[in-house]
Design a protein around this motif. Structure first.
Motif, PDB file in Angstrom:
ATOM      1  N   LEU A 110       0.943  -1.132   0.037  1.00 49.58           N
ATOM      2  CA  LEU A 110       0.324   0.020  -0.170  1.00 49.58           C
ATOM      3  C   LEU A 110       0.886   0.970  -0.092  1.00 49.58           C
ATOM      4  N   THR A 125      -5.540  -6.797   3.015  1.00 45.84           N
ATOM      5  CA  THR A 125      -5.011  -7.046   1.740  1.00 45.84           C
ATOM      6  C   THR A 125      -5.051  -8.434   1.533  1.00 45.84           C
ATOM      7  N   VAL A 164      -2.719  -3.110   6.008  1.00 48.55           N
ATOM      8  CA  VAL A 164      -2.013  -4.193   5.052  1.00 48.55           C
ATOM      9  C   VAL A 164      -2.176  -5.470   5.634  1.00 48.55           C
TER      10      VAL A 164
END
Length: 167
Positions: free
Chosen positions: A134, A167, A163
């Motif tokens: 990110l 993700t 993150v």
């Protein structure tokens, strides 16, 4: 007595608990925050179970030596850039036992800014050993040195959480 505003302390505490529950280790790579992110995380009891290490890489030489940031990147786009932030987070992951990491580089002020890179410009990157990345370019404005650093700290904690868990 806490060192941090309540929202930062609460975010750090929630992040430590979530990382612990997931069995994840974290690392930080910091320039303009000078260790504030690692400090906020380690203020929380139990953080030793999830915080592996923090890199304070204020100089370009430290970024290269400790994190493997490319001299070419620094010469081409400078320390305050998306590319440098992403290389910093990659280096933090490579040079630690962490599963997730966050990196910050920016201009806290009051000096050091330019029309292209004004005071309050900060690049933040977060990543995982699995390769997720990110990046955010934040333009906080001239909030004063402490204001820029605390705003960066808050955003960095959010990105580390994002993150690690989205993700």
């Amino acid at each position: 007595m806490t060192l941090w505003p309540g929202d930062i302390e609460a975010t750090a505490a929630d992040l430590i608990a979530s990382l612990k529950a997931a069995g994840l280790m974290a690392a930080t790579a910091e320039s303009c925050t000078g260790g504030l992110i690692a400090g906020a995380l380690t203020e929380i009891s139990g953080s030793s179970a999830v915080v592996d290490r923090g890199f304070v890489t204020y100089s370009n030489e430290a970024k290269m030596d400790l994190l493997g940031v490319s001299a070419d990147t620094l010469a081409r786009v400078g320390a305050v850039s998306q590319e440098t932030a992403l290389e910093m987070v990659a280096g933090a992951l490579k040079n630690s036992r962490a599963d997730v990491a966050v990196a910050v580089t920016g201009i806290a002020g009051p000096g050091g800014g330019s029309p292209e890179k004004p005071v309050g410009l900060v690049h933040i990157a977060a990543g995982t050993k699995g390769g997720a990345r990110l990046h955010r370019e934040m333009r906080y404005g001239d909030l004063g040195r402490t204001g820029v650093r605390l705003a960066t700290l808050s955003t960095a904690l959010e990105m580390l959480r994002d993150v690690a868990f989205t993700t």
